[in-house]
Scaffold this active site. Structure first.
Site, mmCIF file in Angstrom:
data_model
loop_
_atom_site.group_PDB
_atom_site.id
_atom_site.type_symbol
_atom_site.label_atom_id
_atom_site.label_comp_id
_atom_site.label_asym_id
_atom_site.label_seq_id
_atom_site.Cartn_x
_atom_site.Cartn_y
_atom_site.Cartn_z
ATOM 1 N N GLY A 171 0.817 -1.198 0.000
ATOM 2 C CA GLY A 171 0.000 0.000 0.000
ATOM 3 C C GLY A 171 0.852 1.250 0.000
ATOM 4 O O GLY A 171 2.039 1.229 -0.287
ATOM 5 N N SER A 172 0.214 2.333 0.384
ATOM 6 C CA SER A 172 0.862 3.634 0.274
ATOM 7 C C SER A 172 1.509 4.065 1.581
ATOM 8 O O SER A 172 1.404 3.402 2.609
ATOM 9 C CB SER A 172 -0.174 4.677 -0.144
ATOM 10 O OG SER A 172 -1.092 4.886 0.913
ATOM 11 N N SER A 173 2.125 5.216 1.528
ATOM 12 C CA SER A 173 2.798 5.772 2.702
ATOM 13 C C SER A 173 1.811 6.178 3.786
ATOM 14 O O SER A 173 2.211 6.447 4.912
ATOM 15 C CB SER A 173 3.645 6.983 2.295
ATOM 16 O OG SER A 173 2.824 7.971 1.708
ATOM 17 N N THR A 174 0.520 6.195 3.485
ATOM 18 C CA THR A 174 -0.466 6.551 4.499
ATOM 19 C C THR A 174 -0.557 5.501 5.600
ATOM 20 O O THR A 174 -1.144 5.758 6.650
ATOM 21 C CB THR A 174 -1.853 6.768 3.855
ATOM 22 O OG1 THR A 174 -2.174 5.628 3.068
ATOM 23 C CG2 THR A 174 -1.866 8.017 2.997
ATOM 24 N N GLY A 175 0.050 4.346 5.381
ATOM 25 C CA GLY A 175 0.142 3.337 6.442
ATOM 26 C C GLY A 175 0.874 3.883 7.660
ATOM 27 O O GLY A 175 0.617 3.454 8.799
#
Length: 144
Positions: A63-67
């Site tokens: 997934g993305s860096s929003t993790g």
């Protein structure tokens, strides 16, 4: 009892808890409820289970860096895993753990393991992980 596995610390810290092992990668953003630590991705093999207080073992984060925001929130509210052990380094997990240390003074140890190391950590067993990555089996399972 020592487990024949040595983990490589990415974010330092010691941890203890029951292992929650997954054979599937997980996107934290949209895959974990940041208010509870429950895995909400319906396609994930551990759907409905909580990572809070557990030694969460998985091949990697997708997934993305929003993790990073999910990790940061879980640490802030006290619902984070005791540690994360992964096969593949995750900038999102690592960044969230480092920022939480800076902002809140709370640590989330993150460790890397070989494929054999991941398999050596059995689901449900209680382990203690030293800062240097040495793993020991604890006497009894501690479930949150």
């Amino acid at each position: 009892v020592a487990i024949p596995v040595k983990l490589r610390p990415i974010v330092r810290g010691a941890a203890a808890g029951a292992v929650l092992r997954s054979d599937r990668s997980l996107s934290l953003w949209g895959g974990v409820d940041p208010a509870s630590g429950t895995i909400i991705d319906r396609r994930h093999d551990r759907h409905g289970e909580s990572i809070s207080g557990r030694v969460f073992v998985l091949p990697g984060e997708k997934g993305s860096s929003t993790g990073s925001a999910v990790i940061l929130e879980l640490i802030r509210i006290g619902k984070a895993p005791a540690a994360i052990v992964t096969r593949h380094p995750s900038p999102a997990i690592t960044l969230g753990a480092i920022v939480a240390e800076e902002l809140y003074g709370k640590s989330l140890p993150v460790f890397l393991a070989t494929a054999a190391g991941l398999r050596a950590l059995r689901d449900g067993e209680s382990v203690d992980i030293a800062q240097n990555g040495e793993v020991r089996r604890a006497a009894a399972a501690r479930r949150p």
